[in-house]
Design a protein around this motif. Structure first.
Motif, PDB file in Angstrom:
ATOM      1  N   SER A 243       0.828  -1.205   0.000  1.00  0.00           N
ATOM      2  CA  SER A 243       0.000   0.000   0.000  1.00  0.00           C
ATOM      3  C   SER A 243       0.863   1.256   0.000  1.00  0.00           C
ATOM      4  O   SER A 243       0.536   2.247  -0.646  1.00  0.00           O
ATOM      5  N   LYS A 244       2.003   1.179   0.669  1.00  0.00           N
ATOM      6  CA  LYS A 244       2.867   2.367   0.681  1.00  0.00           C
ATOM      7  C   LYS A 244       3.607   2.524  -0.655  1.00  0.00           C
ATOM      8  O   LYS A 244       3.977   3.632  -1.053  1.00  0.00           O
ATOM      9  N   THR A 245       3.836   1.412  -1.326  1.00  0.00           N
ATOM     10  CA  THR A 245       4.441   1.490  -2.656  1.00  0.00           C
ATOM     11  C   THR A 245       3.459   2.178  -3.609  1.00  0.00           C
ATOM     12  O   THR A 245       3.845   3.053  -4.390  1.00  0.00           O
ATOM     13  N   LEU A 246       2.198   1.780  -3.518  1.00  0.00           N
ATOM     14  CA  LEU A 246       1.186   2.419  -4.367  1.00  0.00           C
ATOM     15  C   LEU A 246       1.058   3.895  -4.003  1.00  0.00           C
ATOM     16  O   LEU A 246       0.955   4.759  -4.872  1.00  0.00           O
ATOM     17  N   ARG A 247       1.096   4.152  -2.700  1.00  0.00           N
ATOM     18  CA  ARG A 247       0.978   5.544  -2.256  1.00  0.00           C
ATOM     19  C   ARG A 247       2.107   6.383  -2.845  1.00  0.00           C
ATOM     20  O   ARG A 247       1.882   7.484  -3.341  1.00  0.00           O
ATOM     21  N   GLU A 248       3.307   5.825  -2.773  1.00  0.00           N
ATOM     22  CA  GLU A 248       4.458   6.546  -3.290  1.00  0.00           C
ATOM     23  C   GLU A 248       4.285   6.838  -4.783  1.00  0.00           C
ATOM     24  O   GLU A 248       4.553   7.950  -5.248  1.00  0.00           O
ATOM     25  N   SER A 249       3.778   5.829  -5.518  1.00  0.00           N
ATOM     26  CA  SER A 249       3.539   6.028  -6.956  1.00  0.00           C
ATOM     27  C   SER A 249       2.497   7.118  -7.174  1.00  0.00           C
ATOM     28  O   SER A 249       2.632   7.939  -8.083  1.00  0.00           O
ATOM     29  N   ALA A 250       1.442   7.088  -6.351  1.00  0.00           N
ATOM     30  CA  ALA A 250       0.372   8.080  -6.491  1.00  0.00           C
ATOM     31  C   ALA A 250       0.925   9.482  -6.238  1.00  0.00           C
ATOM     32  O   ALA A 250       0.609  10.430  -6.959  1.00  0.00           O
ATOM     33  N   VAL A 251       1.773   9.599  -5.218  1.00  0.00           N
ATOM     34  CA  VAL A 251       2.340  10.906  -4.880  1.00  0.00           C
ATOM     35  C   VAL A 251       3.280  11.386  -5.991  1.00  0.00           C
ATOM     36  O   VAL A 251       3.240  12.546  -6.402  1.00  0.00           O
TER      37      VAL A 251
ATOM     38  N   ARG B 141       6.792  -1.265  -9.346  1.00  0.00           N
ATOM     39  CA  ARG B 141       7.974  -1.367  -8.483  1.00  0.00           C
ATOM     40  C   ARG B 141       7.776  -2.363  -7.339  1.00  0.00           C
ATOM     41  O   ARG B 141       8.716  -2.712  -6.637  1.00  0.00           O
ATOM     42  N   LEU B 142       6.505  -2.778  -7.171  1.00  0.00           N
ATOM     43  CA  LEU B 142       6.193  -3.591  -5.993  1.00  0.00           C
ATOM     44  C   LEU B 142       7.016  -4.874  -5.922  1.00  0.00           C
ATOM     45  O   LEU B 142       7.532  -5.220  -4.863  1.00  0.00           O
ATOM     46  N   ASP B 143       7.116  -5.585  -7.050  1.00  0.00           N
ATOM     47  CA  ASP B 143       7.879  -6.836  -7.059  1.00  0.00           C
ATOM     48  C   ASP B 143       9.302  -6.610  -6.567  1.00  0.00           C
ATOM     49  O   ASP B 143       9.823  -7.363  -5.758  1.00  0.00           O
ATOM     50  N   GLU B 144       9.901  -5.534  -7.081  1.00  0.00           N
ATOM     51  CA  GLU B 144      11.284  -5.209  -6.688  1.00  0.00           C
ATOM     52  C   GLU B 144      11.367  -4.927  -5.187  1.00  0.00           C
ATOM     53  O   GLU B 144      12.252  -5.406  -4.501  1.00  0.00           O
ATOM     54  N   VAL B 145      10.414  -4.115  -4.713  1.00  0.00           N
ATOM     55  CA  VAL B 145      10.424  -3.726  -3.301  1.00  0.00           C
ATOM     56  C   VAL B 145      10.253  -4.960  -2.422  1.00  0.00           C
ATOM     57  O   VAL B 145      10.989  -5.168  -1.449  1.00  0.00           O
ATOM     58  N   VAL B 146       9.282  -5.813  -2.793  1.00  0.00           N
ATOM     59  CA  VAL B 146       9.011  -7.010  -1.992  1.00  0.00           C
ATOM     60  C   VAL B 146      10.215  -7.946  -2.019  1.00  0.00           C
ATOM     61  O   VAL B 146      10.627  -8.479  -0.988  1.00  0.00           O
ATOM     62  N   LYS B 147      10.797  -8.132  -3.204  1.00  0.00           N
ATOM     63  CA  LYS B 147      11.963  -9.036  -3.306  1.00  0.00           C
ATOM     64  C   LYS B 147      13.125  -8.529  -2.459  1.00  0.00           C
ATOM     65  O   LYS B 147      13.783  -9.303  -1.771  1.00  0.00           O
ATOM     66  N   ALA B 148      13.346  -7.219  -2.519  1.00  0.00           N
ATOM     67  CA  ALA B 148      14.448  -6.646  -1.737  1.00  0.00           C
ATOM     68  C   ALA B 148      14.200  -6.854  -0.244  1.00  0.00           C
ATOM     69  O   ALA B 148      15.098  -7.244   0.513  1.00  0.00           O
TER      70      ALA B 148
ATOM     71  N   ASP C 218      -7.172  -6.633   1.786  1.00  0.00           N
ATOM     72  CA  ASP C 218      -6.244  -7.644   1.262  1.00  0.00           C
ATOM     73  C   ASP C 218      -6.336  -7.747  -0.250  1.00  0.00           C
ATOM     74  O   ASP C 218      -5.351  -8.019  -0.922  1.00  0.00           O
ATOM     75  N   SER C 219      -7.541  -7.591  -0.777  1.00  0.00           N
ATOM     76  CA  SER C 219      -7.702  -7.830  -2.218  1.00  0.00           C
ATOM     77  C   SER C 219      -7.752  -6.551  -3.050  1.00  0.00           C
ATOM     78  O   SER C 219      -7.696  -6.629  -4.272  1.00  0.00           O
ATOM     79  N   ILE C 220      -7.805  -5.392  -2.410  1.00  0.00           N
ATOM     80  CA  ILE C 220      -7.929  -4.139  -3.177  1.00  0.00           C
ATOM     81  C   ILE C 220      -6.743  -3.969  -4.138  1.00  0.00           C
ATOM     82  O   ILE C 220      -6.899  -3.487  -5.258  1.00  0.00           O
ATOM     83  N   LEU C 221      -5.564  -4.428  -3.715  1.00  0.00           N
ATOM     84  CA  LEU C 221      -4.399  -4.238  -4.574  1.00  0.00           C
ATOM     85  C   LEU C 221      -4.282  -5.297  -5.661  1.00  0.00           C
ATOM     86  O   LEU C 221      -3.360  -5.265  -6.466  1.00  0.00           O
ATOM     87  N   SER C 222      -5.238  -6.229  -5.698  1.00  0.00           N
ATOM     88  CA  SER C 222      -5.235  -7.193  -6.804  1.00  0.00           C
ATOM     89  C   SER C 222      -5.919  -6.582  -8.026  1.00  0.00           C
ATOM     90  O   SER C 222      -5.890  -7.152  -9.107  1.00  0.00           O
ATOM     91  N   MET C 223      -6.514  -5.404  -7.854  1.00  0.00           N
ATOM     92  CA  MET C 223      -7.139  -4.734  -9.000  1.00  0.00           C
ATOM     93  C   MET C 223      -6.049  -4.379 -10.018  1.00  0.00           C
ATOM     94  O   MET C 223      -4.964  -3.964  -9.628  1.00  0.00           O
ATOM     95  N   ILE C 224      -6.393  -4.562 -11.303  1.00  0.00           N
ATOM     96  CA  ILE C 224      -5.352  -4.259 -12.291  1.00  0.00           C
ATOM     97  C   ILE C 224      -5.664  -3.009 -13.103  1.00  0.00           C
ATOM     98  O   ILE C 224      -4.891  -2.596 -13.929  1.00  0.00           O
ATOM     99  N   TYR C 225      -6.833  -2.444 -12.897  1.00  0.00           N
ATOM    100  CA  TYR C 225      -7.116  -1.172 -13.543  1.00  0.00           C
ATOM    101  C   TYR C 225      -7.763  -0.264 -12.500  1.00  0.00           C
ATOM    102  O   TYR C 225      -8.319  -0.737 -11.506  1.00  0.00           O
TER     103      TYR C 225
END
Lengths: 472, 289
Positions: A53-61, A89-96, A167-174
């Protein structure tokens, strides 16, 4: 079933609480097993909560910054960005994050076990692997850190397709055109602010008079104003009678007063509940309290002295920072190590847009305890950094005792509020006076300068008040 | 599922028919058939002012050919006003009832091409498999909190090449004045459905996860960006096969696959999925061919 393995400590759950508990135990030289039912380490915090959620927030900002820049440079910007690209960027952030955590556990010699845990007795934990193979782990100490999940409401048919939870809100793809948000708490407001900034028509529906009702009223007003400016709406004092997907294109919410709110998607964010169903707590002699959380003492000790619990399992507030400290404290206590004083002042950081942060007393709480506390304000419109960055929606409040000398609390809404709050936290913990902020030279321009401006405001009121007393 | 006997005409050998199919694929002269019964139901509904919009959406949602058609139209330059359409809900929400009538109309015209005398049972089996795969994919996605809409589309369309290959083969055989055996049909369906499915996907601009699911739903480890969708489709495909043909793929066999562990599904989760048969049956029966 494989023969039992023995450990000094078995930790169930690898979220922030579980990780810190396991590492604390391993650092003390104990044999520690950490059980996680998901494939990766980190719990909801990493996969469905804080990090995504913070990754999405950062993108939104960032997107908002780009929009602002395109206005400055008279350039064009497509506003219909797919949600998936905002999360690229989420995959990268999570992997790191995953790799950092895995290394930390390995380095400290923690045995990581992938599977579902179930208590068989006060000292025996059954581990069921994903292929169904079972093994028993014996432990001197057990730490339960299984976290929480969004509360399911019997009358609201969450299908994770049209009606989603956090939990599922971020599974939205559009990005949907419109989003109704049920609830006015932290998660509800964070997502509402993010989606509103991204151009989604957001409507928050809550039975309370205002969102985030546990926070300073004035601070929340700034947030509400900002949300409205982005096109968001808040329907206060509304109960929801019925929610249904109309089978075509809308989620239809019928409110208690007969009003109907239609939206393309709905987010249900009405609190959280502990993950305990799989644990079989009864087998260890444990039960939940009347509110549905696991009761513990100040050290995280449950009714069974060698079984501890930490994190979201204990109830709100669901803060990763709090969970980490609880995990560390629980194991320290179990091993007889110095635990340290219980931290009673934990900063609250809310990642709305703009951010909100709080520590100590707010204005209302201070007024209840003290007669006439002095409140110093610094609006970000008065701060050079706010004007430069265009982030003028902001307010920093210093709450002082009636003499205007002792700091009682700090309340902030605005850009970087969750970082800025730590300055107030250190001041509070060290008993710094209001004058200390006046005597400190802050870099210019910074948002931290707001501390000095608010302190000067208190100084002015203090002089006025002293003058009034002398005149009388 | 009773097997219908194909017309007993001279059975032509595999090689020439296969070569003809390859030529047809190369020429790009393969067209996706639409289902006339569904199309006519939709056509009837959109011109009925009392028709329930929910039923219309459900019909579109369950029809693989129409679903893909909707996606194609929604992604055409004429309608792509915002982001690329990535799911049926998204498309339905964007296109609305009026456009649905246009789609249904075109579907009714194209639908006539799908009549394959003597092969009804095969078409029905493929159709039911698609519906069941879509239904299972949705439930797997719900369980794992992946995108449900995308999972459904991947499940529904992963075998879109098969009916197209069937239709083309039957047509080719007819043109040759012969017919093909069931064995040869199955052999060529297996051999060419992915290739043809990908042609359809490219032609219709299907979303990348659907394209990957068509390609990698069995070898999901090779999936590039949509591994979750491919794993979900792999499992949905197996569960659908077991649901429709439990003799060929019994419960012990359907449980024996690495995809469960890869999706992090525990025994209890597998039990839950296997217990969804009634729900899946309803989804399949709601859309008879």
């Amino acid at each position: 079933m494989k023969p039992a393995s023995s450990y000094d400590i078995v930790v169930v759950g690898s979220g922030p609480a579980g990780q810190k508990a396991a590492i604390q135990g391993a650092k003390a030289g104990k044999r520690v097993a950490l059980i996680e039912q998901e494939q990766g380490i980190g719990g909801n915090c990493v996969y469905r909560g804080t990090i995504p959620s913070k990754t999405l927030r950062e993108s939104a900002v960032q997107f908002e910054h780009l929009k602002r820049s395109s206005e400055v440079f008279e350039g064009g910007l497509r506003l219909d960005v797919p949600l998936a690209s905002l999360l690229h960027r989420l995959d990268e952030v999570v992997k790191a994050h995953e790799s950092y955590m895995a290394n930390q556990l390995t380095r400290n010699g923690v045995t990581y076990r992938h599977g579902r845990a179930k208590l068989l007795s006060p000292h025996d934990v059954q581990l069921e692997a994903v292929d169904g193979a079972c093994q028993t782990l014996k432990a001197e100490t057990i730490v339960l850190a299984t976290g929480s999940r969004p509360r399911s409401i019997p009358d609201i048919p969450i299908d994770h397709e049209h009606i989603l939870d956090s939990d599922s809100i971020l599974s939205m793809i559009y990005l949907p055109r419109s989003l109704a948000v049920l609830g006015g708490g932290v998660i509800a407001c964070e997502y509402a602010a993010m989606f509103a900034l991204l151009g989604v028509e957001v409507t928050i529906i809550d039975k309370a008079e205002r969102p985030l009702s546990f926070l300073d009223k004035e601070v929340v007003e700034v947030f509400q104003h900002s949300l409205q400016r982005q096109g968001g709406r808040f329907y206060a004092r509304h109960t929801v009678k019925e929610v249904a997907w109309d089978g075509v294109s809308s989620v239809v919410a019928r409110l208690g007063n007969g009003m109907v709110v239609k939206s393309e998607k709905m987010l249900v964010a009405l609190g959280r509940q502990p993950n305990v169903e799989e644990l079989n707590l009864e087998a260890a002699g444990l039960s939940l309290d009347e509110k549905g959380w696991l009761p513990v003492n100040e050290y995280g000790q449950t009714a069974v002295p060698h079984i501890y619990a930490a994190g979201d399992l204990l109830g709100p507030p669901s803060l990763a920072s709090r969970a980490m400290e609880q995990g560390r404290r629980a194991v320290s206590h179990a091993l007889g190590l110095p635990v340290g004083e219980a931290v009673n002042q934990i900063p609250i950081g809310i990642y709305t847009i703009p951010e909100i942060a709080s520590i100590g007393l707010d204005e209302e709480q201070a007024a209840t305890r003290y007669r006439g506390p002095i409140v110093g304000r610094a609006r970000f419109t008065e701060i050079a950094k706010g004007q430069i960055t265009g982030a003028c929606d902001g307010l920093l409040k210093l709450i002082a005792d009636p003499s205007g000398e002792r700091l009682l609390g700090v309340q902030i809404v605005g850009e970087d509020a969750t970082e800025l709050i730590h300055l107030g936290q250190m001041a509070l913990q060290n008993g710094a006076t209001i004058d200390r902020f006046i005597d400190t030279i802050f870099s210019f321009p910074t948002f931290a300068e707001a501390y000095r401006v608010a302190a000067l405001d208190i100084l002015g009121q203090r002089r006025k008040r002293q003058g009034t007393v002398q005149a009388a | 599922m009773s097997a219908e006997r194909p017309p007993a005409i001279d059975v032509i050998s595999a090689e020439p028919l296969e070569q003809l199919l390859i030529d047809r694929i190369r020429q790009g002269s393969i067209e996706l058939p639409l289902l006339p019964q569904v199309a006519s139901q939709i056509l009837g509904m959109v011109y009925d002012p009392n028709a329930e919009a929910a039923k219309l959406a459900a019909l579109i949602h369950q029809d693989q050919a129409l679903a893909a058609h909707v996606i194609k139209i929604a992604n055409s330059p004429a309608y792509m006003t915002r982001n690329p359409v990535v799911s049926l809900q998204h498309a339905v929400s964007m296109l609305g009832m009026n456009l649905m009538s246009e789609i249904a109309f075109s579907a009714s015209i194209k639908g006539s091409a799908f009549k394959v005398p003597g092969w009804d049972a095969e078409v029905k089996r493929l159709w039911q498999h698609s519906l069941a795969s879509g239904a299972y994919a949705k439930e797997i996605a719900r369980m794992r909190r992946f995108n449900v809409e995308s999972a459904y589309l991947c499940g529904l369309l992963h075998g879109i090449g098969k009916p197209v290959v069937l239709q083309t083969l039957v047509l080719l055989a007819k043109e040759q004045g012969s017919t093909l055996s069931r064995e040869l049909l199955h052999q060529l369906l297996e051999g060419y459905h992915t290739q043809v499915g990908l042609l359809v996907a490219a032609d219709w601009s299907l979303p990348p996860p659907v394209v990957e699911s068509i390609t990698f739903h069995r070898e999901y480890h090779y999936a590039k960006t949509a591994k979750q969708e491919c794993m979900t489709t792999c499992l949905a495909d197996r569960l659908a096969e077991h649901f429709l043909n439990p003799e060929a793929l019994d419960e012990a066999a359907v449980r024996d696959h690495a995809v469960y562990a890869d999706l992090n599904l525990y025994l209890k989760d597998i039990d839950t999925l296997l217990a969804l048969k009634d729900q899946v049956r309803k989804a399949v029966e709601a859309m008879p061919l």
